[in-house]
Scaffold this motif. Sequence first.
Motif, PDB file in Angstrom:
ATOM      1  N   ARG A 102      89.101  90.477 -33.051  1.00  0.00           N
ATOM      2  CA  ARG A 102      88.588  91.813 -33.139  1.00  0.00           C
ATOM      3  C   ARG A 102      89.183  92.500 -31.676  1.00  0.00           C
ATOM      4  N   ARG A 112      92.046  91.888 -30.415  1.00  0.00           N
ATOM      5  CA  ARG A 112      93.604  91.980 -30.658  1.00  0.00           C
ATOM      6  C   ARG A 112      93.934  92.559 -31.799  1.00  0.00           C
ATOM      7  N   LYS A 113      92.629  92.979 -32.452  1.00  0.00           N
ATOM      8  CA  LYS A 113      93.138  93.791 -33.908  1.00  0.00           C
ATOM      9  C   LYS A 113      93.939  92.418 -34.624  1.00  0.00           C
ATOM     10  N   GLY A 134      88.400  92.775 -39.954  1.00  0.00           N
ATOM     11  CA  GLY A 134      89.685  92.132 -40.430  1.00  0.00           C
ATOM     12  C   GLY A 134      89.510  91.468 -41.614  1.00  0.00           C
TER      13      GLY A 134
END
Length: 448
Positions: free
Chosen positions: A226, A228-229, A261
Amino acid sequence: MTKPWPANDRIHLANVHVPIQGLAGDAPGRPDEDGLVRLDLVIERGIVADLLPAGSVTGGAVCDADGGMVLPPFADLHAHLDKGHIFRRARNPEGTLVGARASTRTDTERHWREEDVEARFEFALECAYAHGTGAIRTHIDCFVPGQAEISFAVFRRLRERWAGRMVVEAAALVSTDLYDAPENGALIDMIAESGARLGGITYRLDHGEDPAVVDARLDRLLTLARERKLDVDLHVDENGAPSSTTLAQVAEAVIRHGFEGHVVCGHCCSMSMQEEPVWRRTVGLARDAGLTIVSLPLVNQFLQGRIDGGTPRWRGIPLLRELKAAGVAVALASDNCRDPYHAFGDHDMIEVFGAGVRMGHLEAELDRWPSSITTVPASLLGLAEGGRIRRGGPADFQLFGARDYSELLARRQPDRMVIRGGRHIDARLPDYRKLDRVVARSQIVHTQ
Ligand SMILES: [Zn+2]
Protein backbone atom coordinates in the motif's frame (compact mmCIF):
# COMPACT_ATOMS: atom_id res chain seq x y z
CA MET A 1 -4.90 -22.93 -41.97
CA THR A 2 -3.82 -23.51 -45.52
CA LYS A 3 -5.32 -20.35 -47.02
CA PRO A 4 -2.98 -17.39 -47.51
CA TRP A 5 -3.90 -14.30 -45.50
CA PRO A 6 -4.85 -11.46 -47.88
CA ALA A 7 -2.53 -8.47 -47.92
CA ASN A 8 -5.43 -6.05 -48.59
CA ASP A 9 -6.30 -3.07 -46.41
CA ARG A 10 -9.89 -4.29 -46.28
CA ILE A 11 -10.54 -7.94 -45.56
CA HIS A 12 -13.85 -9.71 -45.09
CA LEU A 13 -13.01 -12.71 -42.89
CA ALA A 14 -16.02 -14.95 -43.33
CA ASN A 15 -17.35 -17.84 -41.26
CA VAL A 16 -15.35 -17.82 -38.06
CA HIS A 17 -16.26 -19.19 -34.63
CA VAL A 18 -15.46 -16.79 -31.77
CA PRO A 19 -16.03 -17.49 -28.05
CA ILE A 20 -18.70 -15.14 -26.80
CA GLN A 21 -16.44 -14.40 -23.83
CA GLY A 22 -13.96 -12.97 -26.33
CA LEU A 23 -16.41 -10.47 -27.83
CA ALA A 24 -17.14 -6.98 -26.51
CA GLY A 25 -20.59 -5.58 -27.12
CA ASP A 26 -23.52 -7.30 -28.78
CA ALA A 27 -22.67 -10.50 -30.62
CA PRO A 28 -24.07 -10.76 -34.17
CA GLY A 29 -25.42 -14.23 -33.52
CA ARG A 30 -26.35 -16.75 -30.85
CA PRO A 31 -23.65 -18.84 -29.17
CA ASP A 32 -23.71 -22.64 -29.50
CA GLU A 33 -23.54 -24.98 -26.51
CA ASP A 34 -19.79 -24.30 -26.16
CA GLY A 35 -20.30 -20.54 -26.25
CA LEU A 36 -19.02 -20.13 -29.83
CA VAL A 37 -20.65 -17.53 -32.10
CA ARG A 38 -20.41 -17.98 -35.87
CA LEU A 39 -19.81 -14.61 -37.51
CA ASP A 40 -17.93 -12.58 -40.09
CA LEU A 41 -15.22 -10.04 -39.26
CA VAL A 42 -14.59 -7.02 -41.44
CA ILE A 43 -11.08 -5.62 -41.07
CA GLU A 44 -10.06 -2.20 -42.38
CA ARG A 45 -6.53 -0.83 -42.04
CA GLY A 46 -5.75 -2.96 -39.02
CA ILE A 47 -9.03 -2.27 -37.19
CA VAL A 48 -12.10 -4.48 -36.70
CA ALA A 49 -14.51 -2.34 -38.70
CA ASP A 50 -17.51 -4.60 -38.16
CA LEU A 51 -18.81 -7.83 -36.69
CA LEU A 52 -21.58 -9.26 -38.86
CA PRO A 53 -23.78 -12.34 -38.95
CA ALA A 54 -22.06 -15.21 -40.75
CA GLY A 55 -22.70 -15.13 -44.50
CA SER A 56 -23.03 -11.34 -44.78
CA VAL A 57 -22.00 -9.76 -48.05
CA THR A 58 -19.70 -6.73 -48.11
CA GLY A 59 -16.98 -5.43 -50.40
CA GLY A 60 -13.31 -6.23 -50.05
CA ALA A 61 -11.16 -9.33 -50.28
CA VAL A 62 -12.98 -12.30 -48.81
CA CYS A 63 -11.06 -14.84 -46.76
CA ASP A 64 -13.38 -17.75 -45.99
CA ALA A 65 -12.30 -19.40 -42.72
CA ASP A 66 -14.82 -22.20 -43.25
CA GLY A 67 -15.79 -22.29 -39.60
CA GLY A 68 -12.28 -21.92 -38.16
CA MET A 69 -11.97 -20.49 -34.64
CA VAL A 70 -10.77 -16.98 -33.82
CA LEU A 71 -9.41 -16.31 -30.34
CA PRO A 72 -8.28 -12.95 -28.94
CA PRO A 73 -4.56 -12.56 -28.12
CA PHE A 74 -3.55 -14.85 -25.28
CA ALA A 75 -2.48 -13.46 -21.92
CA ASP A 76 -0.10 -15.56 -19.82
CA LEU A 77 -0.33 -14.41 -16.22
CA HIS A 78 2.41 -16.53 -14.64
CA ALA A 79 5.75 -17.49 -16.18
CA HIS A 80 9.42 -17.75 -15.14
CA LEU A 81 11.32 -16.36 -18.09
CA ASP A 82 14.52 -15.84 -16.09
CA LYS A 83 14.97 -19.55 -15.43
CA GLY A 84 13.58 -21.11 -18.63
CA HIS A 85 15.48 -23.35 -21.04
CA ILE A 86 18.25 -24.40 -18.66
CA PHE A 87 17.17 -28.04 -18.58
CA ARG A 88 20.21 -29.28 -20.52
CA ARG A 89 22.53 -28.07 -17.81
CA ALA A 90 20.23 -28.15 -14.74
CA ARG A 91 18.20 -31.30 -14.36
CA ASN A 92 15.96 -32.52 -11.58
CA PRO A 93 16.42 -36.29 -11.19
CA GLU A 94 13.74 -36.69 -8.51
CA GLY A 95 11.29 -34.40 -10.27
CA THR A 96 10.25 -32.72 -7.01
CA LEU A 97 9.78 -29.07 -6.12
CA VAL A 98 12.61 -29.34 -3.58
CA GLY A 99 14.90 -30.84 -6.22
CA ALA A 100 13.94 -28.10 -8.68
CA ARG A 101 14.80 -25.36 -6.19
CA ALA A 102 18.21 -26.88 -5.42
CA SER A 103 19.13 -27.42 -9.07
CA THR A 104 17.98 -23.93 -10.05
CA ARG A 105 19.92 -22.34 -7.21
CA THR A 106 23.13 -24.04 -8.34
CA ASP A 107 22.50 -22.94 -11.92
CA THR A 108 21.78 -19.37 -10.83
CA GLU A 109 25.05 -19.09 -8.96
CA ARG A 110 27.06 -20.55 -11.84
CA HIS A 111 25.51 -19.04 -14.92
CA TRP A 112 22.93 -16.29 -14.54
CA ARG A 113 24.92 -13.38 -15.96
CA GLU A 114 23.12 -10.83 -18.15
CA GLU A 115 23.97 -12.47 -21.47
CA ASP A 116 22.67 -15.84 -20.27
CA VAL A 117 19.44 -14.54 -18.73
CA GLU A 118 18.72 -12.24 -21.66
CA ALA A 119 19.19 -14.93 -24.32
CA ARG A 120 16.86 -17.38 -22.54
CA PHE A 121 14.30 -14.71 -21.55
CA GLU A 122 14.05 -13.42 -25.13
CA PHE A 123 13.88 -16.94 -26.55
CA ALA A 124 10.83 -17.51 -24.34
CA LEU A 125 9.23 -14.27 -25.58
CA GLU A 126 9.79 -15.39 -29.17
CA CYS A 127 8.03 -18.70 -28.40
CA ALA A 128 5.10 -16.97 -26.71
CA TYR A 129 4.72 -14.40 -29.50
CA ALA A 130 4.75 -17.01 -32.26
CA HIS A 131 2.00 -18.92 -30.45
CA GLY A 132 -0.20 -15.81 -30.19
CA THR A 133 0.47 -14.43 -26.71
CA GLY A 134 0.00 -10.68 -26.44
CA ALA A 135 0.88 -10.18 -22.76
CA ILE A 136 2.95 -12.12 -20.24
CA ARG A 137 3.95 -11.72 -16.59
CA THR A 138 7.16 -13.30 -15.39
CA HIS A 139 8.31 -13.88 -11.85
CA ILE A 140 11.95 -13.03 -11.26
CA ASP A 141 14.04 -14.99 -8.75
CA CYS A 142 15.57 -12.76 -6.09
CA PHE A 143 17.18 -15.42 -3.89
CA VAL A 144 20.89 -15.25 -4.75
CA PRO A 145 22.50 -11.92 -3.71
CA GLY A 146 23.05 -9.68 -6.73
CA GLN A 147 20.78 -11.69 -9.03
CA ALA A 148 17.76 -9.38 -8.85
CA GLU A 149 19.81 -6.46 -10.22
CA ILE A 150 20.93 -8.57 -13.21
CA SER A 151 17.53 -10.10 -13.97
CA PHE A 152 15.50 -6.91 -13.49
CA ALA A 153 17.88 -5.07 -15.84
CA VAL A 154 17.23 -7.75 -18.47
CA PHE A 155 13.48 -7.51 -17.84
CA ARG A 156 13.43 -3.74 -18.30
CA ARG A 157 15.49 -3.96 -21.50
CA LEU A 158 13.32 -6.67 -23.04
CA ARG A 159 10.10 -4.96 -22.00
CA GLU A 160 11.32 -1.97 -23.99
CA ARG A 161 12.50 -4.03 -26.97
CA TRP A 162 9.19 -5.89 -27.18
CA ALA A 163 6.91 -2.89 -26.61
CA GLY A 164 4.24 -2.81 -29.30
CA ARG A 165 4.45 -6.58 -29.82
CA MET A 166 3.91 -7.92 -26.33
CA VAL A 167 3.14 -6.50 -22.87
CA VAL A 168 5.87 -7.85 -20.54
CA GLU A 169 5.34 -7.54 -16.78
CA ALA A 170 7.29 -8.78 -13.77
CA ALA A 171 6.86 -9.77 -10.13
CA ALA A 172 9.74 -10.29 -7.71
CA LEU A 173 9.99 -13.80 -6.29
CA VAL A 174 11.41 -13.88 -2.77
CA SER A 175 11.41 -16.60 -0.12
CA THR A 176 8.82 -17.35 2.55
CA ASP A 177 9.99 -14.55 4.83
CA LEU A 178 8.49 -12.27 2.16
CA TYR A 179 10.00 -8.82 2.71
CA ASP A 180 11.12 -9.14 6.34
CA ALA A 181 14.86 -9.09 5.64
CA PRO A 182 16.33 -5.57 5.97
CA GLU A 183 18.40 -6.01 2.79
CA ASN A 184 15.13 -6.19 0.86
CA GLY A 185 14.75 -2.41 1.19
CA ALA A 186 16.80 -1.88 -1.96
CA LEU A 187 14.92 -4.66 -3.69
CA ILE A 188 11.58 -3.00 -2.98
CA ASP A 189 12.90 0.25 -4.49
CA MET A 190 13.94 -1.65 -7.61
CA ILE A 191 10.54 -3.39 -7.86
CA ALA A 192 8.75 -0.05 -7.60
CA GLU A 193 11.08 1.70 -10.07
CA SER A 194 10.69 -1.20 -12.52
CA GLY A 195 6.89 -1.07 -12.39
CA ALA A 196 6.84 -4.62 -11.04
CA ARG A 197 4.84 -6.41 -8.35
CA LEU A 198 5.64 -7.72 -4.88
CA GLY A 199 5.78 -11.49 -5.03
CA GLY A 200 6.83 -14.28 -2.73
CA ILE A 201 5.97 -17.72 -1.42
CA THR A 202 3.52 -18.85 1.27
CA TYR A 203 2.68 -22.35 2.52
CA ARG A 204 2.24 -24.33 5.75
CA LEU A 205 3.35 -27.93 5.53
CA ASP A 206 2.47 -28.92 9.06
CA HIS A 207 -0.54 -28.23 11.30
CA GLY A 208 1.97 -27.57 14.09
CA GLU A 209 3.35 -24.48 12.37
CA ASP A 210 1.94 -21.30 13.90
CA PRO A 211 -0.27 -19.57 11.30
CA ALA A 212 0.36 -16.27 13.09
CA VAL A 213 3.83 -16.20 11.52
CA VAL A 214 2.38 -16.08 7.99
CA ASP A 215 -0.33 -13.63 9.09
CA ALA A 216 2.28 -11.21 10.41
CA ARG A 217 4.33 -11.46 7.24
CA LEU A 218 1.24 -10.86 5.10
CA ASP A 219 0.39 -7.82 7.21
CA ARG A 220 3.84 -6.37 6.56
CA LEU A 221 3.63 -7.28 2.85
CA LEU A 222 0.30 -5.53 2.34
CA THR A 223 1.37 -2.49 4.35
CA LEU A 224 4.44 -2.23 2.16
CA ALA A 225 2.42 -2.75 -1.02
CA ARG A 226 0.00 0.00 0.00
CA GLU A 227 2.82 2.42 0.90
CA ARG A 228 4.48 1.86 -2.47
CA LYS A 229 1.23 1.50 -4.44
CA LEU A 230 2.19 -1.95 -5.70
CA ASP A 231 0.13 -4.96 -6.68
CA VAL A 232 0.91 -8.39 -5.25
CA ASP A 233 1.47 -11.75 -6.96
CA LEU A 234 2.24 -14.73 -4.70
CA HIS A 235 3.12 -18.40 -5.04
CA VAL A 236 0.63 -19.96 -2.62
CA ASP A 237 0.28 -23.49 -1.19
CA GLU A 238 2.24 -25.23 -3.97
CA ASN A 239 2.05 -28.63 -2.29
CA GLY A 240 -0.38 -31.42 -1.43
CA ALA A 241 -0.46 -30.86 2.35
CA PRO A 242 -3.99 -30.39 3.77
CA SER A 243 -2.43 -28.16 6.45
CA SER A 244 -1.38 -25.67 3.80
CA THR A 245 -4.21 -23.18 4.06
CA THR A 246 -2.32 -19.97 3.41
CA LEU A 247 -4.63 -19.07 0.50
CA ALA A 248 -7.31 -18.43 3.11
CA GLN A 249 -4.80 -16.41 5.12
CA VAL A 250 -3.93 -14.25 2.10
CA ALA A 251 -7.62 -13.61 1.49
CA GLU A 252 -8.22 -12.78 5.15
CA ALA A 253 -5.26 -10.39 5.14
CA VAL A 254 -6.57 -8.61 2.02
CA ILE A 255 -9.98 -8.21 3.68
CA ARG A 256 -8.44 -7.20 7.01
CA HIS A 257 -6.41 -4.45 5.34
CA GLY A 258 -9.11 -3.37 2.90
CA PHE A 259 -6.24 -3.63 0.40
CA GLU A 260 -7.03 -1.68 -2.78
CA GLY A 261 -4.36 -3.22 -5.01
CA HIS A 262 -4.77 -6.40 -6.95
CA VAL A 263 -3.65 -9.73 -5.52
CA VAL A 264 -2.93 -12.78 -7.67
CA CYS A 265 -2.40 -16.16 -6.01
CA GLY A 266 -0.63 -18.80 -8.10
CA HIS A 267 -0.68 -22.60 -7.77
CA CYS A 268 -3.01 -23.07 -4.74
CA CYS A 269 -2.65 -26.85 -5.18
CA SER A 270 -3.29 -28.00 -1.62
CA MET A 271 -6.95 -26.98 -1.55
CA SER A 272 -7.68 -30.08 -3.63
CA MET A 273 -6.47 -32.21 -0.71
CA GLN A 274 -8.55 -30.49 1.97
CA GLU A 275 -11.83 -31.47 3.62
CA GLU A 276 -14.91 -29.84 2.10
CA PRO A 277 -15.61 -27.38 4.94
CA VAL A 278 -12.01 -26.17 4.72
CA TRP A 279 -11.92 -25.58 0.96
CA ARG A 280 -15.45 -24.15 0.90
CA ARG A 281 -14.43 -21.53 3.42
CA THR A 282 -11.31 -20.75 1.38
CA VAL A 283 -13.27 -20.40 -1.86
CA GLY A 284 -15.66 -17.95 -0.18
CA LEU A 285 -12.79 -15.90 1.25
CA ALA A 286 -11.00 -15.80 -2.13
CA ARG A 287 -14.19 -14.47 -3.72
CA ASP A 288 -14.79 -11.90 -0.99
CA ALA A 289 -11.19 -10.70 -1.18
CA GLY A 290 -11.35 -10.34 -4.98
CA LEU A 291 -8.31 -12.57 -5.49
CA THR A 292 -7.38 -13.86 -8.92
CA ILE A 293 -6.34 -17.52 -8.79
CA VAL A 294 -3.92 -18.74 -11.43
CA SER A 295 -3.44 -22.46 -11.97
CA LEU A 296 -0.37 -23.86 -13.67
CA PRO A 297 -1.60 -27.24 -14.90
CA LEU A 298 1.42 -28.35 -16.94
CA VAL A 299 3.94 -27.67 -14.20
CA ASN A 300 1.91 -28.87 -11.25
CA GLN A 301 1.07 -32.18 -12.90
CA PHE A 302 4.82 -32.51 -13.42
CA LEU A 303 5.96 -31.52 -9.91
CA GLN A 304 3.14 -32.60 -7.61
CA GLY A 305 2.35 -36.13 -6.55
CA ARG A 306 5.92 -37.42 -6.86
CA ILE A 307 6.09 -40.49 -4.66
CA ASP A 308 9.48 -42.13 -4.76
CA GLY A 309 9.38 -43.49 -8.27
CA GLY A 310 5.68 -44.39 -8.11
CA THR A 311 2.75 -43.18 -10.17
CA PRO A 312 1.21 -39.83 -9.10
CA ARG A 313 -2.15 -40.07 -7.31
CA TRP A 314 -3.45 -36.54 -7.83
CA ARG A 315 -3.24 -33.73 -10.35
CA GLY A 316 -1.82 -30.69 -8.58
CA ILE A 317 -4.49 -28.25 -9.69
CA PRO A 318 -6.69 -26.12 -7.41
CA LEU A 319 -10.47 -26.61 -7.37
CA LEU A 320 -10.94 -24.87 -10.69
CA ARG A 321 -14.62 -25.57 -11.16
CA GLU A 322 -15.63 -24.76 -7.60
CA LEU A 323 -13.68 -21.49 -7.66
CA LYS A 324 -15.25 -20.52 -10.98
CA ALA A 325 -18.74 -21.47 -9.80
CA ALA A 326 -18.32 -19.23 -6.76
CA GLY A 327 -17.43 -16.25 -8.94
CA VAL A 328 -13.67 -16.21 -8.37
CA ALA A 329 -11.55 -14.98 -11.30
CA VAL A 330 -9.50 -17.96 -12.48
CA ALA A 331 -6.64 -17.94 -14.98
CA LEU A 332 -4.56 -20.74 -16.48
CA ALA A 333 -0.91 -20.00 -17.22
CA SER A 334 2.28 -21.60 -18.44
CA ASP A 335 4.72 -21.27 -15.51
CA ASN A 336 8.07 -22.98 -16.18
CA CYS A 337 9.39 -24.18 -19.52
CA ARG A 338 12.33 -26.55 -19.96
CA ASP A 339 13.91 -26.06 -16.56
CA PRO A 340 14.19 -28.16 -13.37
CA TYR A 341 10.55 -27.35 -12.48
CA HIS A 342 9.21 -28.66 -15.79
CA ALA A 343 11.25 -30.50 -18.39
CA PHE A 344 8.91 -29.46 -21.22
CA GLY A 345 6.65 -26.58 -22.24
CA ASP A 346 6.74 -23.94 -24.97
CA HIS A 347 4.71 -20.98 -23.65
CA ASP A 348 1.84 -22.12 -25.82
CA MET A 349 -1.48 -21.17 -24.26
CA ILE A 350 -3.31 -23.76 -26.36
CA GLU A 351 -1.23 -26.46 -24.69
CA VAL A 352 -1.86 -24.86 -21.28
CA PHE A 353 -5.59 -24.52 -21.91
CA GLY A 354 -5.82 -28.11 -23.15
CA ALA A 355 -4.04 -29.37 -20.05
CA GLY A 356 -6.37 -27.40 -17.77
CA VAL A 357 -9.44 -28.66 -19.60
CA ARG A 358 -8.31 -32.28 -19.45
CA MET A 359 -7.06 -32.24 -15.86
CA GLY A 360 -9.98 -30.21 -14.51
CA HIS A 361 -12.71 -31.95 -16.55
CA LEU A 362 -13.75 -28.58 -17.94
CA GLU A 363 -15.09 -29.90 -21.24
CA ALA A 364 -18.70 -29.75 -20.02
CA GLU A 365 -18.46 -26.01 -19.32
CA LEU A 366 -16.16 -24.83 -22.10
CA ASP A 367 -18.29 -21.76 -22.68
CA ARG A 368 -16.99 -20.45 -19.34
CA TRP A 369 -13.24 -21.10 -19.69
CA PRO A 370 -11.73 -19.21 -22.67
CA SER A 371 -11.57 -16.26 -20.26
CA SER A 372 -8.87 -18.12 -18.30
CA ILE A 373 -6.29 -17.48 -21.02
CA THR A 374 -7.78 -14.26 -22.44
CA THR A 375 -9.99 -11.81 -20.57
CA VAL A 376 -9.16 -12.67 -16.93
CA PRO A 377 -5.37 -12.35 -17.31
CA ALA A 378 -5.63 -9.74 -20.10
CA SER A 379 -7.48 -7.28 -17.87
CA LEU A 380 -4.74 -7.57 -15.22
CA LEU A 381 -1.93 -7.30 -17.74
CA GLY A 382 -3.41 -4.23 -19.41
CA LEU A 383 -3.75 -5.87 -22.80
CA ALA A 384 -5.67 -3.77 -25.33
CA GLU A 385 -9.44 -4.24 -25.12
CA GLY A 386 -9.07 -6.47 -22.05
CA GLY A 387 -8.57 -9.47 -24.31
CA ARG A 388 -11.78 -8.97 -26.33
CA ILE A 389 -12.53 -8.36 -29.98
CA ARG A 390 -14.76 -5.36 -30.59
CA ARG A 391 -15.88 -3.06 -33.36
CA GLY A 392 -13.33 -0.28 -33.61
CA GLY A 393 -10.64 -2.25 -31.76
CA PRO A 394 -7.39 -3.56 -33.20
CA ALA A 395 -7.62 -6.58 -35.53
CA ASP A 396 -5.49 -8.72 -33.20
CA PHE A 397 -6.36 -12.42 -32.92
CA GLN A 398 -5.33 -15.98 -33.72
CA LEU A 399 -7.09 -17.83 -36.53
CA PHE A 400 -7.25 -21.62 -36.41
CA GLY A 401 -8.33 -24.29 -38.84
CA ALA A 402 -10.06 -26.02 -35.91
CA ARG A 403 -13.80 -25.31 -35.83
CA ASP A 404 -14.58 -26.30 -32.25
CA TYR A 405 -12.82 -27.16 -28.99
CA SER A 406 -12.52 -30.85 -29.77
CA GLU A 407 -10.60 -30.07 -32.97
CA LEU A 408 -8.70 -27.24 -31.27
CA LEU A 409 -7.44 -29.24 -28.31
CA ALA A 410 -6.89 -32.56 -30.05
CA ARG A 411 -3.89 -31.15 -31.95
CA ARG A 412 -1.22 -28.58 -31.15
CA GLN A 413 -2.38 -26.22 -33.94
CA PRO A 414 1.01 -25.56 -35.54
CA ASP A 415 -0.72 -23.95 -38.54
CA ARG A 416 -2.49 -21.25 -36.52
CA MET A 417 -2.23 -17.74 -37.97
CA VAL A 418 -1.31 -14.94 -35.60
CA ILE A 419 -2.91 -11.73 -36.88
CA ARG A 420 -1.82 -8.38 -35.42
CA GLY A 421 -3.13 -5.08 -36.74
CA GLY A 422 -4.84 -6.99 -39.56
CA ARG A 423 -1.56 -8.51 -40.79
CA HIS A 424 -0.31 -12.07 -40.54
CA ILE A 425 2.86 -11.71 -38.45
CA ASP A 426 4.26 -15.03 -39.66
CA ALA A 427 6.50 -15.35 -36.59
CA ARG A 428 8.36 -18.64 -36.40
CA LEU A 429 9.23 -20.56 -33.28
CA PRO A 430 12.93 -20.07 -32.54
CA ASP A 431 15.32 -22.98 -33.07
CA TYR A 432 16.75 -24.40 -29.82
CA ARG A 433 20.22 -24.22 -31.38
CA LYS A 434 19.96 -20.46 -30.93
CA LEU A 435 20.57 -21.08 -27.23
CA ASP A 436 23.64 -23.26 -27.69
CA ARG A 437 26.01 -20.35 -27.10
CA VAL A 438 24.64 -19.86 -23.56
CA VAL A 439 23.43 -23.36 -22.69
CA ALA A 440 26.41 -25.33 -24.00
CA ARG A 441 27.10 -28.95 -23.22
CA SER A 442 30.27 -27.96 -21.43
CA GLN A 443 28.12 -26.23 -18.83
CA ILE A 444 26.20 -29.32 -17.85
CA VAL A 445 26.37 -29.86 -14.11
CA HIS A 446 24.94 -32.95 -12.51
CA THR A 447 23.47 -32.00 -9.16
CA GLN A 448 23.16 -35.34 -7.46
ZN1 LIG B 1 5.62 -20.08 -10.59
